[in-house]
Design an enzyme around this catalytic site. Structure first.
Site, PDB file in Angstrom:
ATOM      1  N   ASN A  78     -10.511  -0.627  -0.244  1.00 38.78           N
ATOM      2  CA  ASN A  78      -9.061  -0.519  -0.112  1.00 38.78           C
ATOM      3  C   ASN A  78      -8.446  -1.066  -1.395  1.00 38.78           C
ATOM      4  O   ASN A  78      -8.522  -2.262  -1.667  1.00 38.78           O
ATOM      5  CB  ASN A  78      -8.607  -1.329   1.110  1.00 38.78           C
ATOM      6  CG  ASN A  78      -7.108  -1.314   1.321  1.00 38.78           C
ATOM      7  OD1 ASN A  78      -6.337  -1.012   0.409  1.00 38.78           O
ATOM      8  ND2 ASN A  78      -6.676  -1.661   2.526  1.00 38.78           N
ATOM      9  N   HIS A  91      -3.225   6.595   2.601  1.00 32.73           N
ATOM     10  CA  HIS A  91      -3.724   5.346   2.035  1.00 32.73           C
ATOM     11  C   HIS A  91      -5.132   5.105   2.564  1.00 32.73           C
ATOM     12  O   HIS A  91      -5.375   5.147   3.768  1.00 32.73           O
ATOM     13  CB  HIS A  91      -2.797   4.198   2.429  1.00 32.73           C
ATOM     14  CG  HIS A  91      -3.388   2.846   2.225  1.00 32.73           C
ATOM     15  ND1 HIS A  91      -3.997   2.479   1.042  1.00 32.73           N
ATOM     16  CD2 HIS A  91      -3.485   1.773   3.065  1.00 32.73           C
ATOM     17  CE1 HIS A  91      -4.438   1.228   1.151  1.00 32.73           C
ATOM     18  NE2 HIS A  91      -4.142   0.784   2.372  1.00 32.73           N
ATOM     19  N   CYS A 130       0.801  -1.227   0.000  1.00 35.99           N
ATOM     20  CA  CYS A 130       0.000   0.000   0.000  1.00 35.99           C
ATOM     21  C   CYS A 130       0.834   1.279   0.000  1.00 35.99           C
ATOM     22  O   CYS A 130       0.305   2.367  -0.221  1.00 35.99           O
ATOM     23  CB  CYS A 130      -0.948  -0.006   1.200  1.00 35.99           C
ATOM     24  SG  CYS A 130      -1.983  -1.487   1.281  1.00 35.99           S
TER      25      CYS A 130
END
EC number: 2.3.1.180
Length: 326
Positions: A283, A253, A116
């Site tokens: 996500n 993120h 990420c």
């Protein structure tokens, strides 16, 4: 104005698969419900790649959107960087497949995997290549096909993730500096908190062994983020000579809305000035930060000259950020 040859983001494009996986869809798959998911994550739906769609397909379509939306040419790109931890293959790279599709004959290729945090690494490598005069134009693509590695029997993880790709063009321009500072760190001793086999793929509906699918210790990661990310952001600001009040947009993120809300509260930064992408896309790992920027640009929120603090965190455990002036 300091007319140095500096790296600057000059275009952005995105691709989101057509299929939507809503919370109500997930109710039919695992023991969960819409209210439970929204209360804990802020996610309402996410996009899922078709069975025949992989990271390279998403990347190619994001580049096509970049070209169309920004009226740019990529035949003279010097380097293609793809950030992904869900590549089609161990080799060839997603970057090579993308370069071949567009016949960018003079472009080098590389995939970067920092989960990420990957897009931040990709941007900083592009900036370094341009500042070192190795490249004049770099294509940075975040492409994640997370649905290929998610365990859809695990309600704690399958509710979180979606597929997406975002492509940005980074060029050397005789303009003032755009990349103001960067900061990175990792804690590999805790790497086992988020794992995925390098052989994981779900193809034609085939069920994979659970140990080959993505797994994470959600609560431990949540606590790690709230403890360590504010420290990392403080070090990034110190390197830049800025303070948090100088930042127009915080782009973390988009792992989990509740986590981001807690992070903003801990840093005393307004959630209204925080760009996120997880409500309708989930996500999307390394694609979540550029996806939030792309979304905000479409909503006419970001202005030239705005200072943006981009900060990624995730598997590795890695985290890091960069401050750019748009």
């Amino acid at each position: 104005m300091n007319n140095k040859f500096n790296a600057k983001i000059t275009g952005i494009g995105a691709y989101l698969p057509n299929k939507k996986l809503t919370n109500h869809d997930l109710e039919k798959m695992v023991d969960t419900n819409d209210e439970w998911i929204v209360r804990r994550t802020g996610i309402k739906e996410r996009r899922i790649a078709a069975e025949s769609e992989f990271a390279s397909d998403l990347a190619i379509k994001a580049v096509e959107n970049l070209i169309e939306s920004n009226n740019v040419k990529i035949n003279d790109v010097d380097m293609v960087i793809v950030t992904t931890f869900t590549p089609d293959h161990l080799t060839p790279s997603v970057a090579a497949l993308t370069q071949g599709y567009f016949n960018m004959e003079s472009a080098g290729t590389m995939d970067l995997n920092s989960a990420c945090t990957g897009f931040i690494y990709g941007l900083c490598v592009a900036d370094s290549l341009i500042m070192a005069k190795h490249s004049k134009k770099v294509l940075v693509i975040a492409a994640e096909a997370l649905s290929k590695v998610v365990d859809y029997t695990d309600r704690n993880t399958c509710i979180l993730f979606g597929d997406a790709a975002v492509a940005v063009l980074v060029e050397g321009k005789e303009e003032k500096e755009s990349f103001l500072a960067s900061y990175f760190t990792s804690d590999g001793k805790l790497a086992h908190y988020a794992t995925c086999s390098n052989l994981s793929q779900r193809v034609n509906g085939q069920k994979m062994d659970k140990e080959k699918l993505f797994q994470q210790e959600g609560r431990l990661l949540y606590e790690y983020v709230l403890k360590n990310i504010p420290v990392g952001i403080s070090k990034l600001l110190e390197k830049s000579g800025l303070v948090l009040k100088d930042i127009d947009w915080f782009v973390p993120h988009s792992a989990n809305l509740r986590m981001i809300e807690a992070l903003c509260k801990r840093m005393n930064f307004p959630i209204e000035k925080t760009l996120i992408s997880n409500e309708f896309y989930g996500n999307t790992s390394s694609a979540s930060i550029p996806l939030a920027i792309w979304k905000a640009l479409n909503e006419v929120e970001i202005k030239p000259g705005d200072k943006m603090l981009l900060y990624g965190f995730g598997g590795g455990l890695s985290h890091g950020g960069t401050i750019i002036e748009w």
